[in-house]
Design an enzyme around this catalytic site. Structure first.
Site, PDB file in Angstrom:
ATOM      1  N   PHE A 101       0.839  -1.204   0.000  1.00 22.21           N
ATOM      2  CA  PHE A 101       0.000   0.000   0.000  1.00 22.21           C
ATOM      3  C   PHE A 101       0.872   1.251   0.000  1.00 22.21           C
ATOM      4  O   PHE A 101       0.668   2.173  -0.791  1.00 22.21           O
ATOM      5  CB  PHE A 101      -0.927  -0.007   1.221  1.00 22.21           C
ATOM      6  CG  PHE A 101      -1.574   1.320   1.509  1.00 22.21           C
ATOM      7  CD1 PHE A 101      -2.504   1.862   0.643  1.00 22.21           C
ATOM      8  CD2 PHE A 101      -1.250   2.027   2.663  1.00 22.21           C
ATOM      9  CE1 PHE A 101      -3.102   3.093   0.908  1.00 22.21           C
ATOM     10  CE2 PHE A 101      -1.841   3.247   2.937  1.00 22.21           C
ATOM     11  CZ  PHE A 101      -2.768   3.787   2.057  1.00 22.21           C
ATOM     12  N   ASP A 104      -3.496   0.902  -4.610  1.00 20.90           N
ATOM     13  CA  ASP A 104      -3.052  -0.393  -4.088  1.00 20.90           C
ATOM     14  C   ASP A 104      -3.984  -1.444  -4.677  1.00 20.90           C
ATOM     15  O   ASP A 104      -4.900  -1.936  -4.015  1.00 20.90           O
ATOM     16  CB  ASP A 104      -3.125  -0.372  -2.560  1.00 20.90           C
ATOM     17  CG  ASP A 104      -2.674  -1.674  -1.925  1.00 20.90           C
ATOM     18  OD1 ASP A 104      -1.916  -2.419  -2.572  1.00 20.90           O
ATOM     19  OD2 ASP A 104      -3.090  -1.951  -0.785  1.00 20.90           O
ATOM     20  N   ASP A 144       5.706  -7.367   1.789  1.00 22.44           N
ATOM     21  CA  ASP A 144       4.292  -7.560   1.486  1.00 22.44           C
ATOM     22  C   ASP A 144       4.182  -7.870  -0.007  1.00 22.44           C
ATOM     23  O   ASP A 144       4.414  -6.996  -0.839  1.00 22.44           O
ATOM     24  CB  ASP A 144       3.534  -6.282   1.849  1.00 22.44           C
ATOM     25  CG  ASP A 144       2.059  -6.345   1.531  1.00 22.44           C
ATOM     26  OD1 ASP A 144       1.554  -7.449   1.242  1.00 22.44           O
ATOM     27  OD2 ASP A 144       1.395  -5.289   1.586  1.00 22.44           O
TER      28      ASP A 144
END
Length: 299
Positions: free
Chosen positions: A44, A54, A81
């Site tokens: 994000f 995102d 991530d």
């Protein structure tokens, strides 16, 4: 000691692991300098630095480059991530090889469909892949890693998709059986109640990870009491950076002189310290002295 081993040993300890979110090397260094246990290289936040949603728009290479730069500059472990794993099982296997080779300590993949939407988007539609499909991704990830300490964190979005605690537990059990090293259980509620219900009912043997963005009043002691082993402060650095820069630029644009600006700024010396500017100057002096001794520079 390799950073993946450091992270795993920390998780085996009794205290909760605190992970600070970063979106570039500077923010990662600040996370490290502030005493966090690890760095979260968040999709994000990285997407936001490109002014992009995102929504699975940036590529694996984009995220890998940021994570790799952070690894090179920081001594504490980095958790990357990796959204949905950038595709099917073969893509996940390739992702593991690349991030592991870059020195990342762990990756996190989630069980949403591709392209994903951010979990906290208002009125967002959150569809999950089947349990079977995501288990296949975990199996591929496990098989492709060469470092036994490299961690695969399986993130279930069952609560985000409002599928209920039973579905979340069912998926967590399947992901653990497939070889996940930790379970990230995510929620968009403004209290941690459903997270605590999950942790109370789930009988898994691998660490639980949470991201308390929407329930910020939860205390670390409560997380520990509810068997949470890792807490990720995923996006606060991005949000405060946005706010501070936005306010500063508006003030500068409406001021006659910089001294009229009230927004707090770091000193130049603080930035020099982050950059290790004076260490470079010391190194240059040492090299100059060595060159003198070798006769390349006249005394």
């Amino acid at each position: 000691m390799p950073k993946s081993e450091i992270l795993r040993k920390k998780l085996e300890g009794n205290s909760i692991i605190k992970v600070g979110g970063a979106f570039d090397v500077m923010s990662a260094k600040l996370v490290e300098n502030s005493g966090f246990d690890a760095i979260w290289s968040g999709s994000f936040a990285i997407s936001a630095t490109h002014a992009l949603p995102d929504a699975s728009i940036l590529t694996m290479t984009d995220f890998l480059n940021t994570s790799s730069n952070i690894v090179d500059s920081c001594k504490i472990p980095v958790i990357a991530d990796c959204d949905t794993g950038f595709g099917g099982p073969s893509n996940v296997a390739h992702t593991v090889k690349k991030f592991e080779s870059a020195g990342v300590a762990a990756i996190c993949i989630e069980d949403k469909i591709f392209p994903k939407q951010n979990s906290l988007l208002k009125n967002g539609k959150h569809s999950l892949v089947s349990e079977k499909e995501f288990v296949a991704k975990i199996l591929a990830a496990k098989d492709s890693k060469t470092n036994k300490n490299f961690m695969i964190i399986a993130r279930t979005e069952a609560l985000i998709a409002e599928l209920g605690i039973n579905e979340a537990i069912k998926r967590a059990n399947a992901y653990e059986s497939a070889g996940a090293d930790a379970i990230l259980i995510h929620s968009k509620k403004n209290t941690p109640d459903e997270i605590f219900e999950f942790s109370d009912r789930w009988n898994g043997n691998i660490p639980l990870v949470v991201v308390p963005t929407t329930y910020p009043t939860v205390e670390l002691s409560e997380l520990i009491q509810n068997h949470i082993k890792m807490v990720i402060f995923a996006n606060q650095t991005l949000r405060v950076a946005y706010s501070a820069m936005n306010n500063l630029l508006k003030e500068i644009n409406n001021s006659e002189r910089i001294s009229d600006v009230t927004q707090q700024m770091s000193s130049m010396e603080e930035i020099f310290d982050l950059q290790k500017m004076y260490e470079i100057k010391d190194q240059e002096k040492t090299i100059e002295e060595d060159l003198k001794k070798m006769g390349y520079i006249d005394e």
